[in-house]
Design an enzyme around this catalytic site. Structure first.
Site, PDB file in Angstrom:
ATOM      1  N   TYR A 177       0.856  -1.198   0.000  1.00  0.00           N
ATOM      2  CA  TYR A 177       0.000   0.000   0.000  1.00  0.00           C
ATOM      3  C   TYR A 177       0.882   1.234   0.000  1.00  0.00           C
ATOM      4  CZ  TYR A 177       0.843   0.885   5.000  1.00  0.00           C
ATOM      5  OH  TYR A 177       1.414   1.171   6.213  1.00  0.00           O
ATOM      6  N   CYS A 178       0.300   2.383  -0.398  1.00  0.00           N
ATOM      7  CA  CYS A 178       1.083   3.620  -0.424  1.00  0.00           C
ATOM      8  C   CYS A 178       0.215   4.791   0.021  1.00  0.00           C
ATOM      9  CB  CYS A 178       1.737   3.835  -1.773  1.00  0.00           C
ATOM     10  SG  CYS A 178       0.609   3.792  -3.179  1.00  0.00           S
ATOM     11  N   ARG A 179       0.250   5.897  -0.735  1.00  0.00           N
ATOM     12  CA  ARG A 179      -0.331   7.139  -0.221  1.00  0.00           C
ATOM     13  C   ARG A 179      -1.810   7.280  -0.476  1.00  0.00           C
ATOM     14  NH1 ARG A 179       4.596  10.524  -2.755  1.00  0.00           N
ATOM     15  NH2 ARG A 179       6.126  10.062  -1.142  1.00  0.00           N
ATOM     16  N   CYS A 183      -1.709   7.345  -6.019  1.00  0.00           N
ATOM     17  CA  CYS A 183      -0.281   7.096  -5.837  1.00  0.00           C
ATOM     18  C   CYS A 183       0.017   5.743  -6.476  1.00  0.00           C
ATOM     19  CB  CYS A 183       0.041   7.067  -4.340  1.00  0.00           C
ATOM     20  SG  CYS A 183       1.705   6.528  -3.955  1.00  0.00           S
ATOM     21  N   PHE A 207      -2.975   4.855   2.765  1.00  0.00           N
ATOM     22  CA  PHE A 207      -2.933   4.952   4.217  1.00  0.00           C
ATOM     23  C   PHE A 207      -3.957   5.932   4.800  1.00  0.00           C
ATOM     24  CE2 PHE A 207      -1.354   7.086   8.014  1.00  0.00           C
ATOM     25  CZ  PHE A 207      -1.422   6.026   8.900  1.00  0.00           C
TER      26      PHE A 207
END
Lengths: 220, 220
Positions: A177-179, A183, A207
DNA sequence: TAACTATTCAACAAAATTATTGAATAGATT
DNA sequence: AATCTATTCAATAATTTTGTTGAATAGTTA
């Protein structure tokens, strides 16, 4: 005060908020601040704007009460004025994705560049984490991980992923997972992982969305 | 396509929606369309705009996919593109009321003109209706009542209220509702009812909010 | 088909928004 | 107290938004 004057005043006040959100740079800033507090210069760097320009846009957001400031040494840190702000942004984003095919198209076209990426939603991830069936990777920067990350996630900044990867067992599925929705670090990560023979998927959102929904978050 | 170009495109697309909402007249139109479909001329009359100006603002909302059109004889009727649109508007309105004291102040100052008005929320009204303890009055126009109203509400247009009033028993509390948070018909009604010796309150929000929350609605 | 009518469009002027530049400021370091 | 520095401000030009006017259009009715 007549009814007309009253209504004019009410809608005018409320339009200050929507007006403040009515600019692509400012939406990107709101999206970014979903991660946590940032200085003006950091915001400028992340969004590719000049410092003066970022500052001016931040003033607009501040006047609309959408962001608030705190001071940390020489730096002024901007944050969202409350979690309602991120929720409202998420609602508008959802509106865009549902009703405006163009948004969906831009996102999916760009993502196709990384090949077919499977994604799972927050609810499904919670179930998998409970059963201890997956490895969860936070592929944002180490600094962002430190600000806060999903409970039980490992830090694996996208730049360092290929070396970290060697320590991972191949018998578990990897979730990255990222932003956020816009993203693509997680897409990059999944593409690399699959090339190396892992079963990998991305978390659909990022997140800030996870945190906004009230799922477990930690800084340790 | 670079990441930067991708983000620029995404936020630019999404800002078309927030930009479309970034104008007081257009917010008032969205609020109004929460009641149901209206023709351009009706919209112009309700909002005090010229027909040409209303039409232009409606084009902006249509291009942003926030409203849609149907035709009825010579008239083109504008509606919200979906219930998500009203929900997003409600979320922004809530944001304004929570974070921007100015909005709250304008509303409460204006309402003070009607004296101290008690209000109840939707949940409380449901409970009271179940126990058959209250009389519920829809004080919007007869035409709006016909478009749709709260189940078991009686039509009592504000202009005709004083004559209808004579038929109401005094042993039950009267609840009045109207178009929404920024509509003062219900306040007027409550003020009049109290002057005549009734126990009266207003529903905090209006009909569109009630409907958006999924509470029972009827046209009969 | 002709007449009608609700709506949209085009053109304009006024007002607001935007990004850039470079200087000013407020506040923390030293 | 003097220096340093992140941020803000002021001024400018380019662009966009806004409301009005009056004409054009598309679609319905007769």
């Amino acid at each position: 005060m007549t009814k007309r004057a009253f209504k004019d005043k009410v809608y005018d006040e409320l339009s200050k908020i929507t007006k403040a959100m009515g600019n692509p740079h400012r939406l990107e800033i709101i999206d970014l601040l979903g991660q946590g507090p940032f200085s003006v210069e950091q915001i400028a760097n992340h969004t590719g704007m000049s410092v003066a320009n970022a500052s001016q846009h931040l003033q607009v957001l501040k006047n609309a009460k959408l962001v608030s400031i705190t001071r940390d040494g020489n730096f002024i840190l901007y944050s969202l004025a409350g979690e309602n702000v991120f929720n409202a942004w998420a609602a508008l984003r959802a509106l865009g994705i549902v009703y405006n095919a163009e948004v969906e198209k831009v996102v999916s076209d760009f993502r196709k560049g990384y090949g077919p990426i499977e994604s799972i939603d927050a609810e499904a991830l919670v179930a998998l984490l409970e059963k201890d069936r997956v490895i969860l990777l936070d592929v944002r920067s180490a600094e962002e991980y430190k600000r806060g990350h999903i409970h039980r996630a490992l830090s694996a900044p996208i730049d360092e992923l290929s070396s970290i990867l060697k320590t991972l067992p191949k018998n578990k599925t990897v979730i990255a997972y990222c932003r956020g929705l816009f993203c693509v670090f997680a897409d990059e990560a999944v593409a690399l992982l699959k090339k190396k023979g892992y079963k990998a998927q991305r978390l659909y959102e990022g997140f800030p969305d996870w945190a906004a929904k009230g799922y477990p978050v930690t800084t340790k």
